[in-house]
Design a protein around this motif. Structure first.
Motif, PDB file in Angstrom:
ATOM      1  N   LYS A   1      38.515   6.938  18.619  1.00 48.39           N
ATOM      2  CA  LYS A   1      37.838   5.929  18.079  1.00 48.39           C
ATOM      3  C   LYS A   1      36.298   6.134  18.546  1.00 48.39           C
ATOM      4  CE  LYS A   1      41.289   2.284  19.463  1.00 48.39           C
ATOM      5  NZ  LYS A   1      41.755   1.193  20.155  1.00 48.39           N
ATOM      6  N   GLY A   2      35.556   6.202  17.505  1.00 50.70           N
ATOM      7  CA  GLY A   2      34.236   6.230  17.478  1.00 50.70           C
ATOM      8  C   GLY A   2      33.321   4.996  17.320  1.00 50.70           C
ATOM      9  N   THR A   3      32.073   5.551  16.984  1.00 50.54           N
ATOM     10  CA  THR A   3      31.128   4.333  16.859  1.00 50.54           C
ATOM     11  C   THR A   3      31.442   3.501  15.603  1.00 50.54           C
ATOM     12  OG1 THR A   3      29.471   5.885  17.667  1.00 50.54           O
ATOM     13  CG2 THR A   3      28.686   3.894  16.655  1.00 50.54           C
ATOM     14  N   PHE A   4      32.002   4.106  14.632  1.00 50.26           N
ATOM     15  CA  PHE A   4      32.163   3.136  13.252  1.00 50.26           C
ATOM     16  C   PHE A   4      33.478   2.907  12.942  1.00 50.26           C
ATOM     17  CE2 PHE A   4      28.357   5.904  12.551  1.00 50.26           C
ATOM     18  CZ  PHE A   4      27.376   4.871  12.721  1.00 50.26           C
ATOM     19  N   GLY A   5      34.572   3.330  13.804  1.00 54.21           N
ATOM     20  CA  GLY A   5      36.052   3.154  13.465  1.00 54.21           C
ATOM     21  C   GLY A   5      36.776   4.177  14.262  1.00 54.21           C
TER      22      GLY A   5
ATOM     23  N   SER B   1      30.495  -5.202   6.149  1.00 58.02           N
ATOM     24  CA  SER B   1      30.399  -6.350   5.462  1.00 58.02           C
ATOM     25  C   SER B   1      29.701  -6.361   4.349  1.00 58.02           C
ATOM     26  CB  SER B   1      29.513  -7.467   6.179  1.00 58.02           C
ATOM     27  OG  SER B   1      28.236  -7.027   6.581  1.00 58.02           O
ATOM     28  N   LEU B   2      29.300  -5.204   3.796  1.00 57.40           N
ATOM     29  CA  LEU B   2      28.671  -5.026   2.457  1.00 57.40           C
ATOM     30  C   LEU B   2      29.541  -5.510   1.226  1.00 57.40           C
ATOM     31  CD1 LEU B   2      27.025  -1.624   2.963  1.00 57.40           C
ATOM     32  CD2 LEU B   2      26.114  -3.686   3.309  1.00 57.40           C
ATOM     33  N   PRO B   3      29.161  -6.129   0.064  1.00 57.02           N
ATOM     34  CA  PRO B   3      29.807  -6.045  -1.054  1.00 57.02           C
ATOM     35  C   PRO B   3      30.431  -4.810  -1.631  1.00 57.02           C
ATOM     36  CG  PRO B   3      27.632  -6.489  -1.370  1.00 57.02           C
ATOM     37  CD  PRO B   3      27.658  -6.286   0.039  1.00 57.02           C
ATOM     38  N   GLU B   4      31.345  -4.779  -2.407  1.00 56.15           N
ATOM     39  CA  GLU B   4      31.839  -3.570  -3.001  1.00 56.15           C
ATOM     40  C   GLU B   4      30.719  -2.667  -3.745  1.00 56.15           C
ATOM     41  OE1 GLU B   4      35.512  -1.752  -5.365  1.00 56.15           O
ATOM     42  OE2 GLU B   4      35.401  -4.179  -5.207  1.00 56.15           O
ATOM     43  N   ARG B   5      30.084  -3.350  -4.509  1.00 55.79           N
ATOM     44  CA  ARG B   5      29.133  -2.440  -5.383  1.00 55.79           C
ATOM     45  C   ARG B   5      28.139  -1.956  -4.604  1.00 55.79           C
ATOM     46  NH1 ARG B   5      25.358  -4.973 -10.262  1.00 55.79           N
ATOM     47  NH2 ARG B   5      24.027  -2.989 -10.783  1.00 55.79           N
TER      48      ARG B   5
ATOM     49  N   ALA C   1      25.810   5.201   9.426  1.00 58.57           N
ATOM     50  CA  ALA C   1      25.156   3.951  10.199  1.00 58.57           C
ATOM     51  C   ALA C   1      24.524   2.999   9.279  1.00 58.57           C
ATOM     52  CB  ALA C   1      23.908   4.547  11.053  1.00 58.57           C
ATOM     53  N   HIS C   2      24.391   3.265   8.013  1.00 60.95           N
ATOM     54  CA  HIS C   2      23.700   2.388   6.909  1.00 60.95           C
ATOM     55  C   HIS C   2      24.980   1.359   6.360  1.00 60.95           C
ATOM     56  CE1 HIS C   2      20.448   4.998   7.170  1.00 60.95           C
ATOM     57  NE2 HIS C   2      21.038   5.948   6.820  1.00 60.95           N
ATOM     58  N   LEU C   3      26.336   1.601   6.724  1.00 63.37           N
ATOM     59  CA  LEU C   3      27.451   1.034   6.005  1.00 63.37           C
ATOM     60  C   LEU C   3      27.726  -0.222   6.968  1.00 63.37           C
ATOM     61  CD1 LEU C   3      29.549   3.610   4.829  1.00 63.37           C
ATOM     62  CD2 LEU C   3      28.079   2.474   3.449  1.00 63.37           C
ATOM     63  N   VAL C   4      27.513  -0.062   8.226  1.00 65.47           N
ATOM     64  CA  VAL C   4      28.092  -0.958   9.309  1.00 65.47           C
ATOM     65  C   VAL C   4      27.186  -1.990   9.693  1.00 65.47           C
ATOM     66  CG1 VAL C   4      29.914   0.663   9.696  1.00 65.47           C
ATOM     67  CG2 VAL C   4      27.852   0.586  11.126  1.00 65.47           C
ATOM     68  N   GLY C   5      27.670  -3.052  10.514  1.00 69.94           N
ATOM     69  CA  GLY C   5      26.866  -4.092  10.972  1.00 69.94           C
ATOM     70  C   GLY C   5      26.360  -3.488  12.359  1.00 69.94           C
TER      71      GLY C   5
ATOM     72  N   ARG D   1      21.123   0.414  12.183  1.00 64.17           N
ATOM     73  CA  ARG D   1      21.090   0.790  10.962  1.00 64.17           C
ATOM     74  C   ARG D   1      19.803   1.475  10.029  1.00 64.17           C
ATOM     75  NH1 ARG D   1      22.652  -5.312   9.249  1.00 64.17           N
ATOM     76  NH2 ARG D   1      20.970  -5.565  10.723  1.00 64.17           N
ATOM     77  N   LYS D   2      18.663   1.047  10.711  1.00 64.53           N
ATOM     78  CA  LYS D   2      17.347   1.777  10.375  1.00 64.53           C
ATOM     79  C   LYS D   2      17.017   2.778  11.149  1.00 64.53           C
ATOM     80  CE  LYS D   2      16.348  -2.771   8.263  1.00 64.53           C
ATOM     81  NZ  LYS D   2      15.588  -3.890   8.212  1.00 64.53           N
ATOM     82  N   VAL D   3      17.449   4.004  10.743  1.00 62.86           N
ATOM     83  CA  VAL D   3      16.975   5.257  11.851  1.00 62.86           C
ATOM     84  C   VAL D   3      16.084   6.113  11.013  1.00 62.86           C
ATOM     85  CG1 VAL D   3      17.745   6.978  13.170  1.00 62.86           C
ATOM     86  CG2 VAL D   3      18.953   4.945  13.319  1.00 62.86           C
TER      87      VAL D   3
END
Length: 658
Positions: A360-364, A386-390, A499-503, A523-525
């Protein structure tokens, strides 16, 4: 004649105005600047235009300086009296791991709110000053690793609030006095010149608190005439005896009654378990007939690979029929592949695959999936997306478009309202973290300098490529568990762009050791923040220490600051992993890589190099060390990898870092 009231009132105001000013932030600033002039002129880059409470190491509370923390910054010399005593609101003083010498300034005793003093790792000398015993509110006192001599005074008992007392690695002599400190939790006097027995009130402390000296008693070996703790309390009175003590053995009837009761209780419990199991299986069958949920999450749960349901880490698989995943409106959801490579499997093949939890890692959670046709892939089940599909598609396709030999290839992804999966090539040798920190026992194969430097170069090239794809492109989560190793120990960077995909809740505290100090939103590195994380990774490669291991005491010292403090004391060789100390021929190259790591982990982003500069410097270091190793092989036919040759080749000193 009586003096009018208004005359007395204005006279009082005038006297108040003319009286000396009460201490304020201006007087605190004057004291700090005087302190810098005395011991930190070349170490502290305090700017005259910077606000007092924004100075490096200064924390203010209620408009006054309350904390002064300057660990490992290169302070040198003797602190004069009459400076720190002006910081009248000071609560914590931390000057650890510097090169301060002489006596501790006595005006510390005038600070009414002083609670914590951390002076370990300096060169203070003389006897432990008696004025310390008058600081009645003192809670933590750390004087370890200095040059204090003389005895330990019983006047420590005056510090009734003291909870931490560290005096190890000094030159203290004599016996340990009877210390009766009701709040004392942390205590260590090891590696001094003490003798005698451990006092009664300190015998509950661990043996590590008294090592390296001629002491006895308590957690150590018994003193002459004492009995060992294990023998105390044993003897007569535990059974039948001929001296009048009662025999407490149970009668045969009582034993038989207990046995019958136990058997009856067991049978009743077994019957209840059988009834509960039947009820659960009946409910499960009814639910399965009622409806078969369409989402991928259900398919994963049926196969036993949902988080926390695998038990021993390997999934159990009945032979379920393929479960088609459908989206709202009845349109089938499919794996979406990226341009490279053949599309040899579909979502149904993935769901039928045998699965093993990798971690189990940081993102899943990551799984190793072995498909029926023999193909092996790694599947990561993302969480907190939580991003919309597009928007998700745009971001993940930008990651999938990255193609470099030192990146783990992203092959496909799946998106639905409830599940987000990404599929990678499976990298068989595990992570750098496991290679560095796993199996540190006698059966471990040492990780040599050539392999470590090659891993550093490959990882740097992968990150440099990510940065080259755009001015704002960054990895965002560089750490040793995200550097994966192919069969030849070739390093490949994974988890790039996630990192840009998750909360923000998906980035736990455990990555804080790698995180640059300016990063507030994971998310902003920035690219310079990536460089900082890579610098910590280099330090981990060189020291063998994980960032979490560098929290040396209750205040905590991160890995970059710990390395800098040791290097400034000219103990550079003590920084390196023991497995590297035998490579004397490449000692200078190791120091150069250490210097690069320190540069990357600079506190201020503009002082860090770019990843392109990092790659060039590692390439130069690698070329130099390979030449040195080749020459050494010619000069010494016996391989430097021979463990029996370690003692003759180990170095006790290393070149200093400028």
């Amino acid at each position: 004649m009586a003096t009018p009231f208004w005359v007395l009132f204005w006279a009082a105001c005038l006297l108040s105005f003319l009286s000396p000013a009460r201490p304020d932030l201006a007087s605190d600033r004057a004291a700090l600047l005087t302190f810098r002039s005395a011991v930190g002129r070349s170490a502290l880059s305090w700017n005259s235009s910077t606000l007092t409470c924004s100075l490096q190491g200064v924390v203010c509370e209620a408009g006054r300086v309350a904390l002064l923390r300057l660990p490992g910054v290169g302070l040198i010399g003797t602190i004069p009296n009459g400076i720190l005593g002006n910081l009248t609101a000071l609560r914590t003083l931390s000057l650890r791991f510097n090169a301060l010498s002489g006596a501790i300034p006595s005006d510390l005793s005038t600070l009414p709110q002083l609670r914590n003093i951390y002076l370990q790792g300096n060169r203070f000398s003389g006897e432990i000053p008696t004025f310390l015993f008058s600081i009645s509110n003192l809670v933590r006192l750390n004087l370890a690793r200095n040059n204090f001599s003389g005895g330990i005074s019983p006047d420590f008992n005056k510090l009734t609030r003291l909870g931490t007392l560290y005096l190890e690695q000094n030159r203290l002599s004599g016996e340990i006095p009877d210390l009766v400190l009701p709040n004392l939790v942390q205590f260590n006097v090891s590696f001094n010149r003490l003798n005698g027995s451990v006092p009664e009130k300190l015998r509950d402390k661990p043996a590590e608190a008294f090592l390296g000296m001629s002491l006895c008693g308590g957690p150590l070996t018994p003193c002459p005439g004492e009995t060992s703790p294990s023998s105390e309390g044993t003897g007569e009175g535990t059974g039948a005896s001929g001296d009048g003590k009662k025999n407490h053995k149970l009668s045969g009837g009582a034993i038989a009654g207990i046995a019958i009761g136990a058997v009856a209780g067991f049978l009743i419990l077994l019957l209840l378990i059988i009834l509960l199991c039947r009820r659960k299986s009946s409910k499960a069958g009814t639910a399965e007939v009622a409806a078969k949920p369409p989402e991928v999450e259900v398919a994963l749960r049926d196969k036993g690979i949902v988080d926390g349901e695998t038990g021993n880490g390997v999934a159990t698989h009945p032979t379920p029929a393929p479960v088609p995943a459908t989206a709202k409106g009845g349109h089938a959801k499919k794996l979406l592949f990226f341009g490279r490579g053949p599309r040899t499997f579909e979502l149904e093949d993935l769901l039928r695959a045998s699965a093993e939890v990798l971690g189990k890692g940081t993102f899943g959670t990551a799984y190793k999936a072995v498909l029926e046709m023999g193909t092996v892939v790694a599947v990561k089940r993302l969480r907190d997306v939580s991003l919309p599909e597009r928007e998700f598609r745009e971001k993940i396709e930008a990651v999938g478009a990255m193609d470099h030999p030192n990146l783990v290839p992203l092959r496909a992804y799946y998106y639905s309202n409830d599940e987000k999966l990404i599929v990678y090539d499976y990298i068989p040798m595990g992570s750098l973290s496991a290679l560095l920190h796993g199996n540190r026992g006698s059966g471990r194969t040492p990780l040599d300098w050539e392999t470590r430097s090659a891993i550093a170069l490959a990882a740097a090239r992968g990150i440099e490529y990510i940065h080259s794809t755009g001015p704002s492109a960054s990895h965002g989560n560089i750490k040793s568990s995200n550097i994966l190793l192919a069969k030849s120990h070739e390093a490949r960077v994974s988890d790039h762009g996630l990192a840009h995909l998750v909360g923000p809740s998906s980035t736990p505290n455990r990555v804080a050791g790698y995180r640059a100090p300016e990063v507030t939103d994971p998310r902003k590195v920035s690219q310079k923040a990536d460089v900082y994380s890579f610098g910590v990774l280099l330090l981990e490669l060189l020291t063998g220490k994980a960032p979490a291991q560098a929290l040396l005491n209750e205040e905590g010292v991160d890995l970059p600051r710990w390395v800098q403090s040791v290097v400034r004391e000219e103990w550079t060789s003590e920084v390196f992993d023991m497995e590297l100390l035998r490579y004397q021929t490449v000692e200078e190259d190791m120091v150069q890589l250490l210097q690069l790591a320190i540069d990357c982990a600079a506190q201020y982003p503009d002082k860090r190099p770019t990843m392109s500069e990092v790659v060039i410097r590692i390439e130069e270091i690698r070329k130099s060390s390979l030449r040195a190793l080749d020459q050494d092989q010619l000069d010494h036919p016996q391989s430097i990898d021979d463990p029996d040759d370690q003692s003759s080749r180990r170095t006790d000193s290393a070149p200093s870092i400028s």
